[in-house]
Enzyme design. Structure first.
Site, mmCIF file in Angstrom:
data_model
loop_
_atom_site.group_PDB
_atom_site.id
_atom_site.type_symbol
_atom_site.label_atom_id
_atom_site.label_comp_id
_atom_site.label_asym_id
_atom_site.label_seq_id
_atom_site.Cartn_x
_atom_site.Cartn_y
_atom_site.Cartn_z
ATOM 1 N N ASP A 37 -16.468 -3.469 -6.337
ATOM 2 C CA ASP A 37 -16.203 -4.619 -5.774
ATOM 3 C C ASP A 37 -14.262 -4.840 -6.146
ATOM 4 O O ASP A 37 -14.285 -5.814 -6.292
ATOM 5 C CB ASP A 37 -16.821 -5.495 -6.944
ATOM 6 C CG ASP A 37 -16.616 -5.392 -8.363
ATOM 7 O OD1 ASP A 37 -15.514 -4.409 -8.976
ATOM 8 O OD2 ASP A 37 -17.205 -6.059 -9.159
ATOM 9 N N THR A 69 10.411 -2.214 7.692
ATOM 10 C CA THR A 69 10.096 -1.904 9.043
ATOM 11 C C THR A 69 10.921 -1.271 10.148
ATOM 12 O O THR A 69 10.635 -1.081 10.976
ATOM 13 C CB THR A 69 9.641 -3.324 9.823
ATOM 14 O OG1 THR A 69 10.714 -4.118 9.937
ATOM 15 C CG2 THR A 69 8.537 -4.126 8.912
ATOM 16 N N GLU A 121 -12.715 -4.440 -8.672
ATOM 17 C CA GLU A 121 -12.085 -4.645 -9.907
ATOM 18 C C GLU A 121 -11.523 -3.179 -10.583
ATOM 19 O O GLU A 121 -12.240 -2.098 -10.409
ATOM 20 C CB GLU A 121 -12.823 -5.206 -10.626
ATOM 21 C CG GLU A 121 -13.376 -6.677 -10.510
ATOM 22 C CD GLU A 121 -14.112 -7.533 -11.577
ATOM 23 O OE1 GLU A 121 -14.499 -7.069 -12.545
ATOM 24 O OE2 GLU A 121 -14.492 -8.625 -11.085
ATOM 25 N N HIS A 175 17.185 -5.185 -4.657
ATOM 26 C CA HIS A 175 17.821 -5.674 -3.314
ATOM 27 C C HIS A 175 18.499 -6.788 -3.922
ATOM 28 O O HIS A 175 19.549 -7.445 -3.167
ATOM 29 C CB HIS A 175 16.439 -6.345 -2.659
ATOM 30 C CG HIS A 175 16.713 -7.117 -1.286
ATOM 31 N ND1 HIS A 175 17.201 -6.324 -0.273
ATOM 32 C CD2 HIS A 175 17.218 -8.221 -0.874
ATOM 33 C CE1 HIS A 175 17.597 -7.179 0.777
ATOM 34 N NE2 HIS A 175 17.699 -8.327 0.211
ATOM 35 N N LYS A 200 26.151 -10.295 12.115
ATOM 36 C CA LYS A 200 25.068 -11.211 12.782
ATOM 37 C C LYS A 200 24.914 -12.495 12.211
ATOM 38 O O LYS A 200 25.490 -12.811 11.171
ATOM 39 C CB LYS A 200 23.588 -10.387 12.276
ATOM 40 C CG LYS A 200 23.449 -9.065 12.571
ATOM 41 C CD LYS A 200 21.857 -8.570 12.418
ATOM 42 C CE LYS A 200 21.875 -8.517 11.013
ATOM 43 N NZ LYS A 200 20.791 -7.770 10.531
ATOM 44 N N GLY A 212 13.644 -2.396 11.462
ATOM 45 C CA GLY A 212 13.997 -3.438 12.279
ATOM 46 C C GLY A 212 15.593 -3.639 12.026
ATOM 47 O O GLY A 212 16.404 -3.746 13.103
ATOM 48 N N THR A 213 16.262 -3.814 10.953
ATOM 49 C CA THR A 213 17.455 -3.998 10.412
ATOM 50 C C THR A 213 18.499 -2.638 11.056
ATOM 51 O O THR A 213 19.449 -2.817 11.720
ATOM 52 C CB THR A 213 17.795 -4.266 8.936
ATOM 53 O OG1 THR A 213 16.965 -5.369 8.660
ATOM 54 C CG2 THR A 213 19.019 -4.265 8.783
ATOM 55 N N ASP A 226 21.931 1.067 3.631
ATOM 56 C CA ASP A 226 21.056 -0.235 3.270
ATOM 57 C C ASP A 226 20.379 0.109 1.801
ATOM 58 O O ASP A 226 20.159 1.300 1.362
ATOM 59 C CB ASP A 226 20.062 -0.494 4.140
ATOM 60 C CG ASP A 226 20.018 -1.998 4.324
ATOM 61 O OD1 ASP A 226 20.362 -2.722 3.365
ATOM 62 O OD2 ASP A 226 19.546 -2.514 5.279
#
Lengths: 312, 312, 312, 312, 312, 312
Positions: F36, F222, F38, F129, F191, F224-225, F217
């Site tokens: 379940d 993902t 847990e 971050h 940007k 994208g940056t 970075d």
């Protein structure tokens, strides 16, 4: 870090026995009650930087014993104790684990909160009525068990034909552990709650005819539960040869009278609480002082507690 | 928001009087003590969303009365009360405001912490022994005074020549307020602490010869302080015509015997605590029920409390 | 565990003296005030796992000194100090122990809460104005006293006929201790509070005629209390030969001018706070550095503090 | 629930303007500083059950203004205020959001903890230097922005050729919002941190030749950042026609002198902090009283705050 | 005070049904999972001053559903909700109420602490596996029961000869309540725990021969307990006509397969958790939406909850 | 005090590497997921009195990994660990440091509160971050940096003409540190946020024509940056020879596909999180095990951490 043991007024004999086992004397302190019933606690010796263990069952009168524990803890905290552990062999209010019938207080949680609020960092308890009391504390509750010492004491008194008898369904898990350790069959008194207070015995589950019984429970308070169980056992054809075993023998109110009326051969309890005198019962007191001394030694020396812990 | 008043077992007569003043009946609840002394509290009526006032002096036996208060608060909290105020007309352990002589517990702070831990948001008290107890609470302690009602009651009994007598230096601020309100001169018994327990009277400051006295104090516990003060007063030439005034008349232990031996014409106390019976003393009980009812009304209706507050 | 002592800007001379006694140098840190008055605290050395003592009286300007203490504590906490003790020789806001006249803040409790909130685990203070401040803290406040060092310093300056003079009734307990330690008789200035601010001297209790006086108090702020006491003493026939003793010599505002106008032979204060310069007063500064060094040594080594503690 | 507004000593003019907008007068209270710099706060009117707003920027001297705020909150809490909101138009210590260079205190978090410890339930702030300060609070920090009122005020003063100039990379997000709202191009001063304190301008990003500039920042403290930005702008060929806009105009230390040396046509700041006088600068103060009044109205009436919130 | 209901992703159908009953629509919010699995919660509508109910069973996947609940609560708290109640129809981790076998985490308490830490003031739950979970919370846990609605639904499906069968001794109290409400005899499967994981069926207590059974439990997880009980029932001579009733039908893992192999006529569960699809089981879902709507109505309107509370 | 290291399921390879460096084996524990979902945590070995380090990045799936960490901490706490430090190489939810766009939860603070609530006393994290996350914790967050090990690894792969490229203005401070350590010029992708989700690249600040780039970075989620930055770089005349460096390589969702489409010569990330397999990317994993082992050694031995701390 020095180890110091203090005792409140609830069970000094046990505390002294524990201290002796540890090769110590219980720390000196004054627990004074003024005429207006207010409590005053003063420590005689320095506890600065010590690892302090306060031994105090919260047995009747529960409120005074609890308050003594809190005052002792506060005195230790303000006097610079490094760590304060409450050793509560019998934990009062443990049965108040939820609101059973409406707008009630949850006594077990209140006590847990008071203990925390007084600066007690961890608790040692023995054979709690409610095992999930552990979750009432944010930190450590070491839940020990006296089953080993009790079964060792009972063993020689067992008839070959005896069964382990749980006085109600709620006690079956505990009885199973006794049955396993004593290698005896299990029987259970089947009761049903008719209403809030009224309980009706429906009979006995398991084969008891002609056998003797070892009735086991976590505690004996007024003796009512034991009395009903023995009566059901006898009504079910059991032999009038009963041994009773319980971790905590409070034996309050009518307990003496009730139990004297039953064919009890021996009544085994620990010394977790002070025993009322002159009960004219065949009480065999099994000391948990070695168990507590061992637990304190391990906690003080940071050794594993696993094999002392109650698992249910 | 509905207003509900509950009483513990410490002073139900006072609580009923307060409730009656408020046009209410005290809320119904069950305060049960099991035979093993454990307390069980159940509220009869719903308090969900109510503004609840728990009236309970923590008079002797202080631990039980305190625990009742905590259990009542927990029951109210879990039953959804919107706000819980403890009305503690007599606040036990108020004298334990510091470690006076070494490794002690600070009882006043312990009680403050327990009260907070049980979900009580504010406290109403009357004529506290230690005014700085207010700082023991993070939130509101409304410290009321019974001086107005006591001085009104005493006024008709004043001889024209009477002085206000403070039984020790610690009580001078209180005595000054009595002197101001009753427009009488002030005298003080000068005592000095020889050692921990031993106190020696050095004499009386102020003119007492041939005058009668109004001995004032915040509370009378065993009567020892009053007895010593009256003896010093008489030794200093005062007339054997004494009126005694105190907010709290605990009158425990030898108090009855001690005070019966003194030429006391009248003994004024409030009904903050239940009175022991058959003391054979000329006790005049002044009720604080109107004061408490007024305080509760204002707290409930968010009105200013300023003119009820004790300022010392 | 290493021992480290830091000082804020309130009394670095005292902190250096304490450190020297301990065979250490005060830890290096930067206490920077930007032009916009914001404080920045940076510790120069590692305190990871250290037992840290922050020496900082919260003397005027009280808010800045308090904030420095909190920033130092936060820096130590985040840098991994094992334990943080604030040594606050003079504890500002100690007189705000209750709401004296209505809707007030209770400064003493606010400070206690801020200290706790910054991660300070225990506090050492000296001769607090309000002894029950101890209950404002949930944990340890070690309340030391400078009476031993002060009476030792005063002893040689005592005239054979001098009395110990308490400037008001509130200071009698302290004066009694001086009287006992210096074996001198006691006298008290009797003042009465007319209204909020206004106080009237009623006379002197005790025999002062022709005698010289040792005026004792816990602190001297603006000198007004001392001035009134000396005037009452002289008006009562006392000899113009006065010694003044106080634990804390703030000496703010008109204190210099007021005291210079009195026949003061010597003014004994400790170095708990930095002394204003050029007061043209016969100030004798008695150092509490040995006392604080002893206290820190014992706390660090987990030894008993009992004989250093102020008992009143 | 009644609405009450109190002001500390930091910016009473702003608080009065807010109160007036709300159709109220600021609540009466006494903020007294004793000669020893200790603060005493007394509320004149009852706040029992009130919804209280304490308006106090923590501008220089930051520690005193912060302590006033805490004392006001404590007084309100003890006097029974139902809810206490601190309106802190300028939030001091907001730049101390982390340990930037070693064993430092994190001032922003200390302040957040002190605010919580004094019983303040929520905070309203304007244009915080560090937006993530919100996470320093367990409950609500309403982060408003003065950009709307500032851009409305600046609009008529814009030259057709002006660019929005961010004085450093950290301010670009704010500058972008100005650029968007004023429909102007964006330029950025590119600086690089050489070491702890030393910063070097590398040039300007964006087309500034022959244009006039609107330099924008969240606050102006000593004016150094603005000065360097304007110098870089002029060195980059910008026209000597500068408008400066900032939410908070502290203008401490050399700010007046620095800015007077620059070709600043107008300097727009809000009235979040009291303005130093006689700066001989073309200061245009834009009032945030309407914004704060609107925020208080909505908070008091439980209306949505969304469109007042700063989003960056 | 406005009433707002939000739902997480665990059981939106139930939440919608509750909202509809209340004459509302569930509040709009965005529960977004980023590609890196981080959760983002945004409320669409204002909740300032609202009485908010978050409906979210902590059913599988339990960690995500729990975290959603905490994020929803935090968003509500920061957005100014007046009161936040979590409605957790199925409470995950409720079986972890103690350390059963050594150095374990106590999941039930962890969850209680997380719930508190997120600002949730009270919890509504249904038919908890561990009733003493109530004591894990310092404040209110309203423990409701679905027994009324379940027994009403089952009633028409009862054979005249059916017995209520508890699948183990731990479930007897629950089964007794079913037996009482359905007026049927009771039988119990007697199992014994051999070791940590291993359990052995010992037989059936009560008369089952030739009868049909209603197997009752608080929850069905993998179906193993039910399977063993039915097998024991059949082995004991019971008729292959089984009705199963449980408050919570998780039906995870092999549950479908296991139960399809048994002669189950009907399987009654509530809609406390979302039902897995395509199980090919004769599931009858009984809605608790009316019960929850009634509970929310009463909590919102401060009416008594007593008759909705589970009492065991 | 014994040192024990445990690992959750998030990155056992890293934990093993750390343990090996420390000359230990990771502590044995069972992390069981029931069907379940847990979680059940059991420690195999005693940790009583130990200094425990729990190594667990809260990488995807973040909720499960976080909950594992909390359960491990609770198990350690209840088993008597002396001190519990969470080593969270990648700290999930760190970007939720404020309410960016309205009625949101502040995930970073929720996580900080959960960590505290589970008994974790301090946290070690790497290249957060949001640097001000430190203020979300009342006690110590040791914020380490992997820049040294990353730059050492990248150094041999640098072209003589390469520039350090920050993919947005928010990353400039980090990029400056890379530029300084690698002694290369800096360029920034400019940007601008058009609306909530939409971002528009405006161009590149700095000289990139014909040069190769090191895109830096703190993390790659993902991709994208990075993709947008490389496209802008190429559009700005940069050479198609790219090295990418980031502390945390989550590489979720479309990251593989996106990055495979770019002229990336090498992609340097640490082993802070488990790497998805079969990405067909030129990933160079730089181990932070030595860094973490060094940090744990110093924390355990109370040595200074200063030179490991990230300063931005």
């Amino acid at each position: 870090m020095n180890l110091t043991v203090f005792t409140g007024s609830a069970n000094p004999a046990l505390a002294d026995a524990v201290a002796k086992r540890l090769g110590l004397e219980a720390g000196r302190l004054i627990l004074k009650r003024f005429l207006d019933t207010e409590l005053n606690v003063q420590l005689h010796d320095s506890v600065r930087g010590h690892d302090v263990y306060l031994i105090q069952p919260t047995s009747p009168p529960v409120d005074q014993h609890l308050m003594e524990l809190l005052f002792m803890a506060d005195a230790c905290r303000r006097a610079g104790a490094a760590r304060i552990t409450a050793v509560i062999p019998y934990f009062g209010y443990a049965r108040q684990d939820r609101r059973a019938s409406g707008r009630e207080a949850v006594g077990g949680r209140i006590v847990a909160d008071l203990i925390k609020s007084a600066g007690i960092e961890r608790v040692v308890a023995i054979d709690l009525h409610t095992t999930s009391l552990e979750g009432f504390f944010a930190t450590t509750l070491e839940h020990l068990t006296a089953l080993s010492v009790l079964t060792q004491a009972v063993q020689p008194h067992l008839s070959p034909d005896s069964v382990i008898l749980s006085p109600d369904l709620g006690g079956v898990k505990l009885a199973e552990r006794y049955a396993l350790m004593l290698q005896r069959p299990l029987a259970v008194v089947h009761k049903i709650r008719i209403s809030g207070e009224e309980v009706q015995v429906r009979g006995i589950v398991g084969d008891v005819r002609g056998r003797s019984a070892v009735v086991v429970d976590d505690m004996i308070s007024t003796g009512g539960t034991i009395e009903a169980a023995v009566q059901a056992f006898l009504a079910g054809g059991g032999a009038p040869e009963i041994v009773v075993v319980a971790s905590h023998g409070l034996l309050v109110g009518p307990a003496g009278e009730r139990l004297r009326g039953l064919p009890i051969k021996a009544l085994f309890v620990t010394d977790s609480v002070s025993v009322p005198k002159n009960l004219s019962l065949p009480i065999e007191r099994v000391s948990i002082a070695p168990l507590l001394a061992e637990a304190i030694t391990r906690l003080h020396n940071n050794q594993s507690m696993s094999d002392l812990i109650a698992h249910r």
